[in-house]
Motif scaffolding. Sequence first.
Motif, PDB file in Angstrom:
ATOM      1  N   ILE A 191      19.800  65.943  -3.124  1.00 11.48           N
ATOM      2  CA  ILE A 191      19.265  65.249  -4.293  1.00 11.48           C
ATOM      3  C   ILE A 191      20.416  64.995  -5.264  1.00 11.48           C
ATOM      4  N   GLY A 192      20.352  63.862  -5.922  1.00 12.61           N
ATOM      5  CA  GLY A 192      21.358  63.495  -6.902  1.00 12.61           C
ATOM      6  C   GLY A 192      20.811  62.358  -7.740  1.00 12.61           C
ATOM      7  N   THR A 193      21.695  61.650  -8.389  1.00 15.19           N
ATOM      8  CA  THR A 193      21.280  60.557  -9.265  1.00 15.19           C
ATOM      9  C   THR A 193      22.046  59.286  -8.912  1.00 15.19           C
ATOM     10  N   SER A 194      21.718  58.205  -9.599  1.00 11.83           N
ATOM     11  CA  SER A 194      22.342  56.925  -9.301  1.00 11.83           C
ATOM     12  C   SER A 194      23.706  56.760  -9.961  1.00 11.83           C
ATOM     13  N   SER A 195      24.103  57.679 -10.767  1.00 16.09           N
ATOM     14  CA  SER A 195      25.421  57.696 -11.386  1.00 16.09           C
ATOM     15  C   SER A 195      25.622  59.077 -11.986  1.00 16.09           C
ATOM     16  N   TRP A 196      26.728  59.303 -12.648  1.00  9.81           N
ATOM     17  CA  TRP A 196      26.984  60.614 -13.241  1.00  9.81           C
ATOM     18  C   TRP A 196      27.492  60.496 -14.668  1.00  9.81           C
ATOM     19  N   PHE A 255      24.786  69.035  -8.655  1.00  8.24           N
ATOM     20  CA  PHE A 255      24.254  68.211  -7.575  1.00  8.24           C
ATOM     21  C   PHE A 255      25.247  68.144  -6.418  1.00  8.24           C
ATOM     22  N   LYS A 256      24.749  67.891  -5.229  1.00  3.67           N
ATOM     23  CA  LYS A 256      25.598  67.801  -4.037  1.00  3.67           C
ATOM     24  C   LYS A 256      25.796  66.368  -3.561  1.00  3.67           C
ATOM     25  N   THR A 257      25.266  65.399  -4.312  1.00  3.94           N
ATOM     26  CA  THR A 257      25.415  63.997  -3.942  1.00  3.94           C
ATOM     27  C   THR A 257      25.238  63.108  -5.171  1.00  3.94           C
ATOM     28  N   VAL A 258      25.771  61.885  -5.071  1.00 11.42           N
ATOM     29  CA  VAL A 258      25.614  60.889  -6.126  1.00 11.42           C
ATOM     30  C   VAL A 258      25.759  59.506  -5.497  1.00 11.42           C
ATOM     31  N   CYS A 259      25.178  58.527  -6.158  1.00 10.58           N
ATOM     32  CA  CYS A 259      25.384  57.137  -5.748  1.00 10.58           C
ATOM     33  C   CYS A 259      26.509  56.569  -6.610  1.00 10.58           C
ATOM     34  N   VAL A 260      27.517  56.019  -5.971  1.00 14.45           N
ATOM     35  CA  VAL A 260      28.620  55.397  -6.700  1.00 14.45           C
ATOM     36  C   VAL A 260      28.161  53.989  -7.065  1.00 14.45           C
ATOM     37  N   ASP A 261      27.559  53.875  -8.217  1.00 12.75           N
ATOM     38  CA  ASP A 261      26.943  52.633  -8.665  1.00 12.75           C
ATOM     39  C   ASP A 261      27.957  51.510  -8.865  1.00 12.75           C
ATOM     40  N   LYS A 309      36.334  60.307 -17.447  1.00 13.21           N
ATOM     41  CA  LYS A 309      37.346  60.710 -16.478  1.00 13.21           C
ATOM     42  C   LYS A 309      37.001  62.024 -15.776  1.00 13.21           C
ATOM     43  N   ASN A 310      36.346  62.949 -16.478  1.00 16.16           N
ATOM     44  CA  ASN A 310      36.184  64.308 -15.967  1.00 16.16           C
ATOM     45  C   ASN A 310      34.758  64.773 -15.679  1.00 16.16           C
ATOM     46  N   CYS A 311      33.757  64.021 -16.042  1.00 16.15           N
ATOM     47  CA  CYS A 311      32.394  64.537 -15.921  1.00 16.15           C
ATOM     48  C   CYS A 311      31.894  64.658 -14.480  1.00 16.15           C
ATOM     49  N   LEU A 312      32.481  63.929 -13.538  1.00 10.40           N
ATOM     50  CA  LEU A 312      32.031  64.027 -12.145  1.00 10.40           C
ATOM     51  C   LEU A 312      32.214  65.446 -11.611  1.00 10.40           C
ATOM     52  N   ALA A 313      33.296  66.089 -11.973  1.00  9.46           N
ATOM     53  CA  ALA A 313      33.527  67.468 -11.512  1.00  9.46           C
ATOM     54  C   ALA A 313      32.419  68.394 -11.998  1.00  9.46           C
ATOM     55  N   GLU A 314      31.993  68.228 -13.229  1.00  6.53           N
ATOM     56  CA  GLU A 314      30.921  69.062 -13.765  1.00  6.53           C
ATOM     57  C   GLU A 314      29.581  68.700 -13.115  1.00  6.53           C
ATOM     58  N   TYR A 315      29.350  67.417 -12.910  1.00 13.44           N
ATOM     59  CA  TYR A 315      28.145  66.957 -12.215  1.00 13.44           C
ATOM     60  C   TYR A 315      28.071  67.580 -10.823  1.00 13.44           C
ATOM     61  N   ALA A 316      29.206  67.557 -10.102  1.00 16.28           N
ATOM     62  CA  ALA A 316      29.253  68.083  -8.734  1.00 16.28           C
ATOM     63  C   ALA A 316      29.061  69.594  -8.681  1.00 16.28           C
ATOM     64  N   PRO A 333      34.404  70.005  -1.188  1.00 13.03           N
ATOM     65  CA  PRO A 333      34.351  69.449   0.173  1.00 13.03           C
ATOM     66  C   PRO A 333      32.932  69.162   0.686  1.00 13.03           C
ATOM     67  N   ASP A 334      31.937  69.894   0.190  1.00 13.30           N
ATOM     68  CA  ASP A 334      30.570  69.699   0.680  1.00 13.30           C
ATOM     69  C   ASP A 334      29.795  68.645  -0.115  1.00 13.30           C
ATOM     70  N   PHE A 335      30.476  67.913  -0.974  1.00 16.23           N
ATOM     71  CA  PHE A 335      29.829  66.892  -1.796  1.00 16.23           C
ATOM     72  C   PHE A 335      29.714  65.591  -1.013  1.00 16.23           C
ATOM     73  N   ASN A 336      28.584  64.918  -1.140  1.00 15.25           N
ATOM     74  CA  ASN A 336      28.340  63.640  -0.463  1.00 15.25           C
ATOM     75  C   ASN A 336      28.166  62.538  -1.504  1.00 15.25           C
ATOM     76  N   SER A 337      28.513  61.331  -1.115  1.00 13.28           N
ATOM     77  CA  SER A 337      28.264  60.203  -2.004  1.00 13.28           C
ATOM     78  C   SER A 337      27.771  59.021  -1.183  1.00 13.28           C
ATOM     79  N   GLY A 338      27.059  58.184  -1.847  1.00  7.49           N
ATOM     80  CA  GLY A 338      26.584  56.944  -1.252  1.00  7.49           C
ATOM     81  C   GLY A 338      26.955  55.822  -2.196  1.00  7.49           C
ATOM     82  N   SER A 339      26.753  54.600  -1.771  1.00  8.45           N
ATOM     83  CA  SER A 339      27.035  53.482  -2.656  1.00  8.45           C
ATOM     84  C   SER A 339      26.056  52.352  -2.387  1.00  8.45           C
ATOM     85  N   ARG A 340      25.932  51.526  -3.381  1.00 14.51           N
ATOM     86  CA  ARG A 340      25.125  50.316  -3.231  1.00 14.51           C
ATOM     87  C   ARG A 340      26.022  49.245  -2.659  1.00 14.51           C
TER      88      ARG A 340
END
Length: 105
Positions: A22-27, A65-71, A55-62, A92-99
């Motif tokens: 589970i994740g969100t459409s952006s971070w 959550f273990k995934t995010v959509c790179v909007d 610049k830095n919030c993705l690290a805190e988001y990760a 390393p265990d983080f996943n991402s998807g994209s539109r």
Amino acid sequence: MAFDRECLKNCAATLAASGVFIGTSSWKYPGWRGQLYDSARYEWRGKFATARFEKNCLAEYAGVFKTVCVDAAYYAFPSVQYLEGLALQTPPDFNSGSRSPTKLR
């Protein structure tokens, strides 16, 4: 209702261990400061530093959550350098998807 960051983190990790991510459409949501994000982490000289946050919030988001959509990919496919920069901020265990971009060549 209070936001329980640790509970969300634990639930997301449990689901990810079962193959459900589970994740969100952006971070980059400044509105999540004080909930998902530690506001003090992005303050500079007593003010919210937008550039530091972006610049830095993705690290805190990760860390939750273990995934995010790179909007960003919706408008144009991101460069390798951009994607590598994102990968450096996540475990390393983080996943991402994209539109898909609006225009594929």
